[in-house]
Design an enzyme around this catalytic site. Structure first.
Site, short mmCIF file in Angstrom:
data_model
loop_
_atom_site.label_atom_id
_atom_site.label_comp_id
_atom_site.label_asym_id
_atom_site.label_seq_id
_atom_site.Cartn_x
_atom_site.Cartn_y
_atom_site.Cartn_z
CB ALA A 65 -0.87 -0.01 1.24
N GLY A 108 0.69 -4.86 0.88
CA GLY A 108 -0.53 -4.92 0.06
C GLY A 108 -0.30 -5.57 -1.30
CD GLU A 111 -2.09 -7.46 3.02
OE1 GLU A 111 -1.85 -6.29 2.64
OE2 GLU A 111 -2.52 -7.73 4.15
CD GLU A 131 1.97 -5.29 5.53
OE1 GLU A 131 2.80 -6.19 5.82
OE2 GLU A 131 1.12 -5.42 4.64
#
Ligand code: CAA
Length: 257
Positions: A65, A108, A111, A131
């Site tokens: 992200a 992300g 993911e 993260e």
């Protein structure tokens, strides 16, 4: 408005989404994920598209992200807006999804790959959920999908230490469907998607739903669901065609009906 963070193409019956923010290693910001979801909506509605491939660049599938976009967020804001909640639309896409991963697939990005159905990885792929190093934790399915896909041992290791797993380890762990040389990544992804696309799409979509059911329910319920959708396929013209073609020793012509 045309998308500016992704490229969208159709090659035969295969839809392609190429993440394209090279200056940020394809970090997934809100605009880019919005474009990904809109592209998937378009492919969902396009009858001629049977399967979709998501890929990035040689250097990065996606490095997570977008940290710079997220850094000033607050808890009430993330909660009220359900920050990252809309990413689940990728996992909810009903046609089969192939991830073609080269380079970094972190946070992300990892993911996003975990939301796909078939994961083709180049030997250069690196998977990780780092993260924790930036004061947070995986928030788009990392702790849940990775634990289910590869088990607690690897999931805890990756989530808690933040280390990266190379492509060979990811394949051994069961995260990667096929490991290929870098030059073969995109051709193999197209070939895998074409193998899906040449079948009855009714059967393929039911198959995807049924395999995913294995991660959501008990074995008895999953088996019952599988048997019911299997039986339902005998109401399709494609079942008649597929079996008749086999008996007549000719290739089937499916109509997705
Ligand atoms: N967000 C925003 N920008 C990012 C980014 C990210 N996730 N990852 C890389 N970038 C940017 C860098 O800031 C840099 O930009 P500038 O040149 O403007 O400074 C550019 O991409 C190139 O990156 P690096 O110079 O860092 O490249 P490198 O080769 O030295 O390192 C890397 C590569 C190891 C992937 C490193 O960039 C990195 O650690 N990135 C962050 C990985 C990460 O923590 N991901 C998780 C994000 S949080 C998340 O994903 C939450 C969730 O669960 C959804």
């Amino acid at each position: 408005m045309p998308p500016c963070h992704i490229r969208i193409e159709t090659r035969g019956r295969i839809g392609w989404i190429t993440l394209n923010r090279p200056e940020a290693l394809n970090a997934l910001n809100t605009a880019m994920m919005g474009e990904v979801c809109a592209a998937l909506d378009g492919f969902a509605a396009a009858r001629e598209v049977a399967c979709v491939v998501i890929t990035g660049s040689e250097r990065a599938f996606a490095a997570g992200a977008d940290i710079k976009e997220a850094m000033d967020r607050t808890f009430p804001g993330t909660f009220m807006e359900d920050f990252l909640g809309f990413w689940e639309r990728v996992a909810g896409f009903r046609k089969p999804l192939v991830a073609a991963v080269s380079g970094y697939a972190l946070g992300g990005g990892c993911e996003l790959a975990l939301m796909c159905d078939i994961l083709i990885a180049s030997e250069t792929a690196r998977f990780g959920l780092p993260e924790g190093k930036i004061g947070v934790m995986p928030g788009a399915g990392g702790t849940q999908r990775l634990a289910r896909w590869v088990g607690k041992a690897k999931a805890m290791d990756l989530c808690l230490t933040g280390r990266m797993m190379d492509a060979a380890e990811a394949e051994r762990a069961g995260l990667v469907s096929r490991l290929v040389a870098p030059a073969d990544l995109l051709p193999v992804a197209q070939e895998a998607a074409e193998a899906v696309a040449e079948k009855s799409q009714v059967a393929m979509m039911m198959t995807k739903e049924s395999v995913n059911r294995a991660f959501e329910t008990s074995l008895a319920e999953g088996l019952r669901f599988e048997r019911r959708v299997f039986q339902a396929l005998f109401a399709t013209r494609d079942q008649k065609e597929g079996m008749a073609a086999f008996a007549a020793r000719r290739p089937p012509i499916f109509e997705d009906r």
